[in-house]
Design a protein around this motif. Structure first.
Motif, mmCIF file in Angstrom:
data_model
loop_
_atom_site.group_PDB
_atom_site.id
_atom_site.type_symbol
_atom_site.label_atom_id
_atom_site.label_comp_id
_atom_site.label_asym_id
_atom_site.label_seq_id
_atom_site.Cartn_x
_atom_site.Cartn_y
_atom_site.Cartn_z
ATOM 1 N N LEU A 242 0.821 -1.215 0.000
ATOM 2 C CA LEU A 242 0.000 0.000 0.000
ATOM 3 C C LEU A 242 0.856 1.267 0.000
ATOM 4 C CD1 LEU A 242 -2.809 -1.042 2.505
ATOM 5 C CD2 LEU A 242 -2.945 -0.949 0.004
ATOM 6 N N ALA A 243 2.055 1.206 0.572
ATOM 7 C CA ALA A 243 2.936 2.380 0.639
ATOM 8 C C ALA A 243 3.692 2.605 -0.667
ATOM 9 C CB ALA A 243 3.928 2.218 1.791
ATOM 10 N N SER A 244 3.760 1.607 -1.505
ATOM 11 C CA SER A 244 4.473 1.726 -2.768
ATOM 12 C C SER A 244 3.746 2.716 -3.672
ATOM 13 C CB SER A 244 4.535 0.345 -3.425
ATOM 14 O OG SER A 244 5.310 0.389 -4.572
ATOM 15 N N ARG A 245 4.474 3.412 -4.522
ATOM 16 C CA ARG A 245 3.881 4.373 -5.447
ATOM 17 C C ARG A 245 4.435 4.159 -6.845
ATOM 18 N NH1 ARG A 245 0.742 4.594 -2.221
ATOM 19 N NH2 ARG A 245 0.077 6.251 -0.871
ATOM 20 N N VAL A 246 3.603 4.409 -7.842
ATOM 21 C CA VAL A 246 4.027 4.294 -9.237
ATOM 22 C C VAL A 246 5.033 5.405 -9.528
ATOM 23 C CG1 VAL A 246 3.292 4.466 -11.644
ATOM 24 C CG2 VAL A 246 1.891 3.211 -9.998
ATOM 25 N N ILE A 247 6.218 5.013 -9.989
ATOM 26 C CA ILE A 247 7.262 5.992 -10.309
ATOM 27 C C ILE A 247 7.775 5.831 -11.739
ATOM 28 C CG2 ILE A 247 8.020 6.256 -7.919
ATOM 29 C CD1 ILE A 247 10.384 4.365 -8.672
ATOM 30 N N ALA A 248 7.270 4.838 -12.452
ATOM 31 C CA ALA A 248 7.736 4.609 -13.818
ATOM 32 C C ALA A 248 6.624 3.920 -14.612
ATOM 33 C CB ALA A 248 8.990 3.738 -13.811
ATOM 34 N N TRP A 249 6.813 3.874 -15.922
ATOM 35 C CA TRP A 249 5.854 3.214 -16.813
ATOM 36 C C TRP A 249 6.623 2.407 -17.837
ATOM 37 C CZ3 TRP A 249 0.714 3.738 -15.733
ATOM 38 C CH2 TRP A 249 0.376 4.750 -14.832
ATOM 39 N N ASN A 250 6.122 1.220 -18.142
ATOM 40 C CA ASN A 250 6.721 0.372 -19.173
ATOM 41 C C ASN A 250 5.850 0.424 -20.420
ATOM 42 O OD1 ASN A 250 8.888 -0.772 -17.649
ATOM 43 N ND2 ASN A 250 7.359 -1.949 -16.530
ATOM 44 N N ALA A 251 6.485 0.520 -21.558
ATOM 45 C CA ALA A 251 5.775 0.472 -22.833
ATOM 46 C C ALA A 251 6.395 -0.651 -23.660
ATOM 47 C CB ALA A 251 5.898 1.800 -23.567
ATOM 48 N N ALA A 252 5.552 -1.336 -24.414
ATOM 49 C CA ALA A 252 6.048 -2.428 -25.252
ATOM 50 C C ALA A 252 5.554 -2.228 -26.682
ATOM 51 C CB ALA A 252 5.572 -3.773 -24.710
ATOM 52 N N ARG A 253 6.361 -2.641 -27.599
ATOM 53 C CA ARG A 253 5.993 -2.548 -29.007
ATOM 54 C C ARG A 253 4.700 -3.333 -29.258
ATOM 55 N NH1 ARG A 253 9.486 -1.581 -33.315
ATOM 56 N NH2 ARG A 253 11.250 -1.944 -31.932
ATOM 57 N N HIS A 254 3.833 -2.778 -30.063
ATOM 58 C CA HIS A 254 2.561 -3.390 -30.469
ATOM 59 C C HIS A 254 1.533 -3.437 -29.342
ATOM 60 C CE1 HIS A 254 4.591 -4.391 -34.143
ATOM 61 N NE2 HIS A 254 5.451 -5.179 -33.502
ATOM 62 N N PHE A 255 1.766 -2.723 -28.251
ATOM 63 C CA PHE A 255 0.782 -2.654 -27.174
ATOM 64 C C PHE A 255 0.400 -1.205 -26.956
ATOM 65 C CE2 PHE A 255 2.596 -6.782 -26.279
ATOM 66 C CZ PHE A 255 1.494 -7.514 -25.866
ATOM 67 N N GLU A 256 -0.877 -0.958 -26.836
ATOM 68 C CA GLU A 256 -1.371 0.401 -26.643
ATOM 69 C C GLU A 256 -1.314 0.816 -25.173
ATOM 70 O OE1 GLU A 256 -2.595 2.499 -29.077
ATOM 71 O OE2 GLU A 256 -1.844 1.028 -30.508
ATOM 72 N N GLN A 257 -1.205 -0.135 -24.276
ATOM 73 C CA GLN A 257 -1.330 0.151 -22.859
ATOM 74 C C GLN A 257 0.041 0.214 -22.174
ATOM 75 O OE1 GLN A 257 -3.768 -2.695 -20.872
ATOM 76 N NE2 GLN A 257 -3.736 -1.611 -18.926
ATOM 77 N N PHE A 258 0.200 1.199 -21.295
ATOM 78 C CA PHE A 258 1.395 1.289 -20.463
ATOM 79 C C PHE A 258 1.188 0.437 -19.225
ATOM 80 C CE2 PHE A 258 1.838 5.220 -22.819
ATOM 81 C CZ PHE A 258 3.204 5.282 -23.037
ATOM 82 N N VAL A 259 2.268 -0.091 -18.688
ATOM 83 C CA VAL A 259 2.207 -0.864 -17.452
ATOM 84 C C VAL A 259 2.928 -0.070 -16.366
ATOM 85 C CG1 VAL A 259 2.857 -3.027 -16.323
ATOM 86 C CG2 VAL A 259 2.164 -3.031 -18.734
ATOM 87 N N PRO A 260 2.233 0.205 -15.256
ATOM 88 C CA PRO A 260 2.891 0.980 -14.197
ATOM 89 C C PRO A 260 3.978 0.169 -13.499
ATOM 90 C CG PRO A 260 0.694 0.300 -13.517
ATOM 91 C CD PRO A 260 0.854 -0.132 -14.937
ATOM 92 N N ASP A 261 4.951 0.896 -12.953
ATOM 93 C CA ASP A 261 6.059 0.267 -12.245
ATOM 94 C C ASP A 261 6.277 1.046 -10.955
ATOM 95 O OD1 ASP A 261 8.421 -0.788 -11.354
ATOM 96 O OD2 ASP A 261 9.574 -0.340 -13.139
ATOM 97 N N PRO A 262 6.241 0.410 -9.805
ATOM 98 C CA PRO A 262 6.103 -1.016 -9.596
ATOM 99 C C PRO A 262 4.678 -1.492 -9.894
ATOM 100 C CG PRO A 262 6.368 0.092 -7.485
ATOM 101 C CD PRO A 262 6.496 1.129 -8.548
ATOM 102 N N ASP A 263 4.606 -2.738 -10.297
ATOM 103 C CA ASP A 263 3.334 -3.373 -10.623
ATOM 104 C C ASP A 263 2.447 -3.412 -9.382
ATOM 105 O OD1 ASP A 263 1.472 -4.841 -12.130
ATOM 106 O OD2 ASP A 263 2.290 -6.723 -11.365
ATOM 107 N N ARG A 264 1.189 -3.136 -9.567
ATOM 108 C CA ARG A 264 0.180 -3.195 -8.503
ATOM 109 C C ARG A 264 0.416 -2.189 -7.385
ATOM 110 N NH1 ARG A 264 0.216 -9.619 -8.747
ATOM 111 N NH2 ARG A 264 -0.906 -9.799 -10.687
ATOM 112 N N ALA A 265 1.052 -1.085 -7.701
ATOM 113 C CA ALA A 265 1.230 -0.014 -6.718
ATOM 114 C C ALA A 265 0.119 1.013 -6.903
ATOM 115 C CB ALA A 265 2.589 0.644 -6.904
ATOM 116 N N PRO A 266 -0.349 1.604 -5.829
ATOM 117 C CA PRO A 266 -1.365 2.656 -5.968
ATOM 118 C C PRO A 266 -0.835 3.835 -6.771
ATOM 119 C CG PRO A 266 -1.260 1.885 -3.697
ATOM 120 C CD PRO A 266 -0.088 1.280 -4.419
ATOM 121 N N ARG A 267 -1.703 4.396 -7.616
ATOM 122 C CA ARG A 267 -1.332 5.561 -8.426
ATOM 123 C C ARG A 267 -1.708 6.863 -7.738
ATOM 124 N NH1 ARG A 267 -3.787 6.492 -13.109
ATOM 125 N NH2 ARG A 267 -5.687 5.396 -12.615
#
Length: 194
Positions: A42-67
């Motif tokens: 719960l204390a973790s926070r999104v500080i980065a985003w991953n993007a992949a070729r051929h995917f429209e969606q970004f993945v937050p990093d760390p995974d499953r952290a509150p935004r």
């Protein structure tokens, strides 16, 4: 707050962290041994985003952290690890606790002896000191940051004043500090013609 609950938390966080904020309902929590892990998530926070070729969606990093904001809901039946999760969240500034004072039973027990009739004898063994509270959570509990009493008459009604106030607080915090959002995709780099 044991293995089944820890697994369920990860299933729930996968969905919950897609939202702009998280409300962690710790009411009726009877304890266990995963409070450190829960509050770490719960204390973790999104500080980065991953993007992949051929995917429209970004993945937050760390995974499953509150935004965005995290708000906890507690009641007088939040005990043991239920007490500790709320106390840890307050100590780390994760988010406010909404509801009423928790149960106040953080001294852990061991089951040392089995009796002839099948019952067990337990003994208190593990005391708990918490930053900002000292040894004071035992026999007192964790005082909420925002007190909202849920009366017995309201128990089986459709409205839930504690949860409603937690939602209101999360929305208020979102207005002050918006949730982390994925950045726009950078423009493609084009090599100059030679």
């Amino acid at each position: 707050m044991q293995s089944y609950g820890w697994a369920q938390l990860h299933r729930d966080l996968r969905i919950a962290t897609d939202a702009e904020g998280v409300i962690a309902d710790v009411r009726y929590n009877r304890g266990g041994h995963t409070s450190q892990l829960v509050v770490e998530r719960l204390a973790s926070r999104v500080i980065a985003w991953n993007a992949a070729r051929h995917f429209e969606q970004f993945v937050p990093d760390p995974d499953r952290a509150p935004r965005g904001p995290v708000v906890l809901v507690a009641n007088e039946f939040s005990g043991s690890d239920g007490d500790i999760v709320n106390a840890r969240a307050q100590a780390l500034g994760v988010g406010p606790v909404v509801g009423v004072r928790t149960w106040g039973g953080v001294v852990g027990i061991d089951s040392r002896f089995d009796l002839v009739d099948g019952t067990k004898v337990t003994q208190p063994r593990y005391a708990y000191w918490l930053q900002g509270k000292g040894w004071g959570v035992e026999n007192h509990g964790v005082d909420p940051d925002i007190e909202v009493v849920h009366t017995p008459a309201q128990l089986f009604r459709d409205d839930d004043p504690q949860l409603d106030r937690a939602i209101e607080e999360a929305l208020r915090r979102l207005e002050a500090v918006p949730a982390a959002e994925a950045p726009p995709l950078p423009a493609p780099k084009v090599r100059p013609a030679s």
